[in-house]
Enzyme design. Structure first.
Site, mmCIF file in Angstrom:
data_model
loop_
_atom_site.group_PDB
_atom_site.id
_atom_site.type_symbol
_atom_site.label_atom_id
_atom_site.label_comp_id
_atom_site.label_asym_id
_atom_site.label_seq_id
_atom_site.Cartn_x
_atom_site.Cartn_y
_atom_site.Cartn_z
ATOM 1 C CG ASP A 119 -1.950 1.065 1.235
ATOM 2 O OD1 ASP A 119 -2.419 1.427 0.145
ATOM 3 O OD2 ASP A 119 -2.313 1.544 2.332
ATOM 4 C CG HIS A 120 -0.236 4.880 0.296
ATOM 5 N ND1 HIS A 120 -0.709 5.853 -0.559
ATOM 6 C CD2 HIS A 120 -1.261 4.577 1.119
ATOM 7 C CE1 HIS A 120 -1.971 6.128 -0.250
ATOM 8 N NE2 HIS A 120 -2.335 5.359 0.751
ATOM 9 C CG HIS A 134 -6.324 4.726 -0.691
ATOM 10 N ND1 HIS A 134 -5.049 4.385 -0.312
ATOM 11 C CD2 HIS A 134 -6.552 4.082 -1.858
ATOM 12 C CE1 HIS A 134 -4.522 3.581 -1.209
ATOM 13 N NE2 HIS A 134 -5.421 3.381 -2.166
ATOM 14 N N GLY A 135 -8.819 5.586 2.873
ATOM 15 C CA GLY A 135 -9.455 6.320 3.958
ATOM 16 C C GLY A 135 -10.885 5.863 4.193
ATOM 17 C CB SER A 155 -11.594 4.373 8.914
ATOM 18 O OG SER A 155 -10.888 3.157 8.956
ATOM 19 C CG ASN A 201 -7.186 0.792 0.904
ATOM 20 O OD1 ASN A 201 -7.633 -0.156 0.270
ATOM 21 N ND2 ASN A 201 -6.067 1.396 0.574
#
Length: 277
Positions: free
Chosen positions: A82-83, A202-203, A205, A225
């Site tokens: 990831d990243h 992404h992010g 949450s 993610n």
């Protein structure tokens, strides 16, 4: 089961109307809990090694940990970088047994991002590995601001890089601890009208659970993610375990008590991405 690529799990998700969770790992305790939760829910899972994880544990070690868990699991498991920020980082991940790499060139000008991502996708595909790219920078809670994804640029990026998955910036923010925000659905619809590449958030949450489920079942977003909310669950369980007996010092015994609470929290996350039954 065995180790699978990102495409192996995202293409069925795209066709069948569900999403797969990319779970951000920091160590052995969360990795094994994530796989246990995926087995309990009978869904595939993507184990992700992000920058902070790699600062703590070298990529070759993480590759061994991920592949060991995959080989023992009863569900498909993706070992995902990831990243990744450089060509070398992605190369080392591939050499270390990862089945998927994500190159993050989202801070670069479009032409550079396309050129770098395309080169890494070519390297990954030659090794039988999937590649995720990012177009439109996803910012950080309390830090850098996001730069939303332009639909036309997303279409060009997908076409010219040959990525297997495309991370987009549509109101999502890394490290967000609440779910008070929400994603920009008109922008998502504009992007998915121009490309058939599976989309990634992404992010995740910070995305309300109801919106996660609706988009998992009714859009081309096939991967969310999730890191912060599960780190919070692990931290709470660890704090309880430490505080339960101030005299205890054996970390193995302490960490064992984080397993069941983390499995339960992870199962709840995984259920929100399932398709319609």
């Amino acid at each position: 089961m065995s180790l699978v690529t990102l495409s192996d799990v995202l293409q069925p998700a795209l066709k069948q109307g569900h999403a797969v969770a990319g779970l951000v790992t920091l160590g052995w305790e969360d990795m094994r809990a994530y796989v246990a939760a995926a087995e309990a829910e009978n869904v595939p899972v993507i184990l992700q090694a992000g920058p902070s994880c790699r600062e703590h544990t070298p990529l070759p070690v993480l590759g061994k940990m991920f592949t060991h868990l995959a080989e023992q699991a009863s569900v498909p498991v993706v070992a995902h970088l990831d990243h990744g920020y450089t060509h070398d980082e992605c190369r080392i991940a591939i050499e270390s047994g990862f089945s998927s790499v994500m190159f993050d060139g989202s801070r670069m000008p479009l032409s550079e991002n396309i050129a770098e991502t395309a080169a890494i996708a070519k390297m990954a595909h030659a090794a039988g590995v999937s590649c995720e790219g990012e177009i439109g920078f996803v910012g950080y809670s309390g830090g850098e601001n996001s730069a939303g994804t332009d639909p036309e640029e997303a279409a060009q990026f997908a076409r010219e890089t040959n990525v297997d998955a495309m991370a987009i910036s549509v109101g999502n923010v890394h490290l967000q601890q609440d779910k008070e925000g929400g994603l920009d659905e008109p922008r998502i619809r504009a992007i998915e009208a121009l490309t058939n590449v599976p989309l990634v958030i992404h992010g995740g949450s910070g995305v309300p659970v109801a919106q996660r489920t609706a988009l998992a079942q009714g859009s081309k977003i096939c991967k969310f993610n999730i890191g912060t909310e599960l780190r919070m669950a692990f931290g709470a369980a660890l704090r309880d375990a430490v505080n339960a007996d101030p005299e205890r010092f054996d970390r193995v015994q302490i960490l064992k008590e984080t397993h069941e609470p983390l499995v339960a929290a992870t199962r709840a996350v995984l259920r929100s991405f399932k398709g319609k039954s």
